[in-house]
Scaffold this active site. Structure first.
Site, PDB file in Angstrom:
ATOM      1  N   ARG A  58       0.789  -1.223   0.000  1.00 24.08           N
ATOM      2  CA  ARG A  58       0.000   0.000   0.000  1.00 24.08           C
ATOM      3  C   ARG A  58       0.822   1.274   0.000  1.00 24.08           C
ATOM      4  O   ARG A  58       0.595   2.174  -0.808  1.00 24.08           O
ATOM      5  CB  ARG A  58      -0.855   0.090   1.277  1.00 24.08           C
ATOM      6  CG  ARG A  58      -2.235  -0.378   1.183  1.00 24.08           C
ATOM      7  CD  ARG A  58      -2.621  -0.930   2.540  1.00 24.08           C
ATOM      8  NE  ARG A  58      -1.748  -2.056   2.814  1.00 24.08           N
ATOM      9  CZ  ARG A  58      -2.000  -3.287   2.411  1.00 24.08           C
ATOM     10  NH1 ARG A  58      -3.108  -3.571   1.799  1.00 24.08           N
ATOM     11  NH2 ARG A  58      -1.146  -4.272   2.628  1.00 24.08           N
ATOM     12  N   THR A  59       1.763   1.358   0.926  1.00 24.17           N
ATOM     13  CA  THR A  59       2.477   2.629   1.074  1.00 24.17           C
ATOM     14  C   THR A  59       3.281   2.917  -0.190  1.00 24.17           C
ATOM     15  O   THR A  59       3.230   4.008  -0.748  1.00 24.17           O
ATOM     16  CB  THR A  59       3.384   2.580   2.327  1.00 24.17           C
ATOM     17  OG1 THR A  59       2.593   2.159   3.429  1.00 24.17           O
ATOM     18  CG2 THR A  59       3.981   3.927   2.626  1.00 24.17           C
ATOM     19  N   LYS A  82      26.421  -3.252  -1.514  1.00 23.97           N
ATOM     20  CA  LYS A  82      27.876  -3.223  -1.766  1.00 23.97           C
ATOM     21  C   LYS A  82      28.604  -2.412  -0.702  1.00 23.97           C
ATOM     22  O   LYS A  82      29.774  -2.084  -0.852  1.00 23.97           O
ATOM     23  CB  LYS A  82      28.150  -2.597  -3.133  1.00 23.97           C
ATOM     24  CG  LYS A  82      27.559  -3.346  -4.311  1.00 23.97           C
ATOM     25  CD  LYS A  82      27.911  -2.594  -5.598  1.00 23.97           C
ATOM     26  CE  LYS A  82      27.332  -3.290  -6.816  1.00 23.97           C
ATOM     27  NZ  LYS A  82      27.558  -2.475  -8.037  1.00 23.97           N
ATOM     28  N   HIS A 132       5.583   6.374  11.248  1.00 23.90           N
ATOM     29  CA  HIS A 132       5.003   6.202   9.916  1.00 23.90           C
ATOM     30  C   HIS A 132       4.042   7.386   9.740  1.00 23.90           C
ATOM     31  O   HIS A 132       2.826   7.230   9.802  1.00 23.90           O
ATOM     32  CB  HIS A 132       4.272   4.858   9.863  1.00 23.90           C
ATOM     33  CG  HIS A 132       3.921   4.384   8.491  1.00 23.90           C
ATOM     34  ND1 HIS A 132       3.931   5.204   7.376  1.00 23.90           N
ATOM     35  CD2 HIS A 132       3.528   3.154   8.055  1.00 23.90           C
ATOM     36  CE1 HIS A 132       3.560   4.492   6.313  1.00 23.90           C
ATOM     37  NE2 HIS A 132       3.319   3.248   6.696  1.00 23.90           N
TER      38      HIS A 132
HETATM   39  C1  NCD Z   1       2.053  -0.830   8.301  1.00 21.88           C
HETATM   40  C2  NCD Z   1       3.548  -0.633   8.354  1.00 21.88           C
HETATM   41  O1  NCD Z   1       4.282  -0.956   7.409  1.00 21.88           O
HETATM   42  O2  NCD Z   1       3.985  -0.116   9.378  1.00 21.88           O
HETATM   43  N1  NCD Z   1       1.576  -1.034   7.008  1.00 21.88           N
HETATM   44  C3  NCD Z   1       1.336   0.051   6.193  1.00 21.88           C
HETATM   45  O3  NCD Z   1       2.204   0.835   5.913  1.00 21.88           O
HETATM   46  N2  NCD Z   1       0.073   0.228   5.795  1.00 21.88           N
HETATM   47  C4  NCD Z   1       1.546  -1.821   9.272  1.00 21.88           C
HETATM   48  C5  NCD Z   1       2.032  -3.243   9.189  1.00 21.88           C
HETATM   49  O4  NCD Z   1       2.853  -3.596   8.346  1.00 21.88           O
HETATM   50  O5  NCD Z   1       1.533  -4.043   9.983  1.00 21.88           O
END
Ligand code: NCD
Length: 337
Positions: free
Chosen positions: A57-58, A86, A135
């Site tokens: 998703r991200t 490397k 995040h």
């Molecule tokens: C989350 C992450 O990567 O922190 N996912 C995301 O970015 N939607 C949560 C997760 O991986 O559980």
């Protein structure tokens, strides 16, 4: 804050006005995300999408958001396919890659690494997740979702009741979300996790010192009985020493339709940053919730596109030009957007 040319590294850099600004721009992006219009405002711009940890998703929504504004995306995924394998330092990588891009989005397994990269970068850097630290763009899309979902039920974020469930120790999405909630008033935060995976004390303290009430529990059903939002998370297996250690906690808190019906208020909104772990031994959100209209997880994921478009538009200072470069859509725009 002045977004123009800024890095987006932590929720702590924002004030309430900044959040309102991001959400206003995100709302204006909806016709583009829904393919009712296209814009070429970022034509010629390049985004470097550097993902050194698993992501669907991200990574893809950052890329789509940039494409939707008319820009191009160059992607690097995994250490093995980059010169970091490397022995190249983050500093050198940042110096080099920022010469090839107008903005860089980055995910990295080490806390603080995206900020370190940003220090050496010549262009704005957006944090797509640094270890279990932060995040920020996920927290923004989570809050955007919370606001929208609650507004549709005639409620607001101030005074709301939010349960966070699962791996609150390693989950960076809930860490950033707690920091973001501190900009609001009078929230009750109910934290549900195994005690070994509890929310770091300093984040609980931050919530309390912002005037919120916080309860901590290992009991799911009592904790979701009186909440507006139940925000479930996955056990962050990749942060444990071994799969076996993660197995100790997997499946501890499972929400399904019958538990929802029995314990939740009828309007409780269910959220999850995704991916939900749908393996039988975990299954934190059962698929039998998929027909529940209060399951907001896919609306939440969709919201990631407009929020990330807004961040690009603000950081690259084109938010006021997006409509000026708009065109009609020439293709059949899909179904159900
Ligand atoms: C989350 C992450 O990567 O922190 N996912 C995301 O970015 N939607 C949560 C997760 O991986 O559980």
């Amino acid at each position: 804050m002045d977004f123009k040319g800024s890095h987006i590294l932590s929720i702590q850099q924002f004030e309430q006005d900044d959040i309102d600004n991001i959400f206003t721009v995100a709302d204006a992006m909806l016709p583009y995300a829904r393919r009712q219009k296209v814009t070429r405002v970022l034509e010629g711009a390049i985004m470097g999408n550097m993902f050194f940890e698993a992501s669907t998703r991200t990574r893809v929504s950052f890329g789509s958001a940039f494409n939707l504004l008319g820009g191009d995306v160059r992607e690097t995924t995994g250490f093995e396919s980059s010169a970091i394998a490397k022995g190249e330092s983050l500093y050198d990588t940042a110096r080099v890659l920022s010469g090839y891009s107008d903005v860089v989005c980055m995910r990295h397994p080490k806390a603080g690494s995206v900020a370190e990269f940003a220090e050496a970068s010549r262009v704005p850097v957006i944090n797509g997740g640094d270890g279990s630290n932060e995040h920020p763009t996920q927290a923004l899309l989570d809050l955007y979702t919370i606001r929208k979902e609650l507004a549709s039920k005639g409620r607001g974020v101030d005074g709301s009741r939010i349960a966070m469930i699962g791996d609150l120790k390693f989950g960076r999405t809930v860490h950033s979300l707690c920091k973001l909630l501190c900009l609001y008033k009078n929230i009750h935060v109910s934290l549900v996790s195994p005690k070994e995976l509890s929310m770091p004390d300093e984040l609980i303290e931050t919530l309390r010192s912002s005037g919120h009430t916080v309860s901590v529990s290992e009991e799911l059903t009592a904790s979701i009985a009186n909440v507006d939002i139940a925000y479930s998370t996955r056990i962050q297996e990749e942060r444990f020493q071994s799969r076996e250690e993660a197995d100790l906690y997997r499946g501890r808190f499972r929400l399904n339709q019958s538990i929802y019906t029995e314990f939740c208020e009828p309007n409780t909104v269910i959220m999850h940053p995704l991916p939900r772990d749908s393996r039988a031994e975990a299954n934190e959100l059962d698929v039998d919730l998929d027909k529940n209209p209060n399951l907001a997880i896919f609306r939440q994921a969709d919201n990631g596109v407009v929020v990330r478009m807004a961040l690009f538009a603000l950081v690259l200072d084109v938010a006021h030009l997006v409509d000026q470069y708009a065109q009609d859509v020439r293709w059949f725009p899909g179904i159900g957007r």
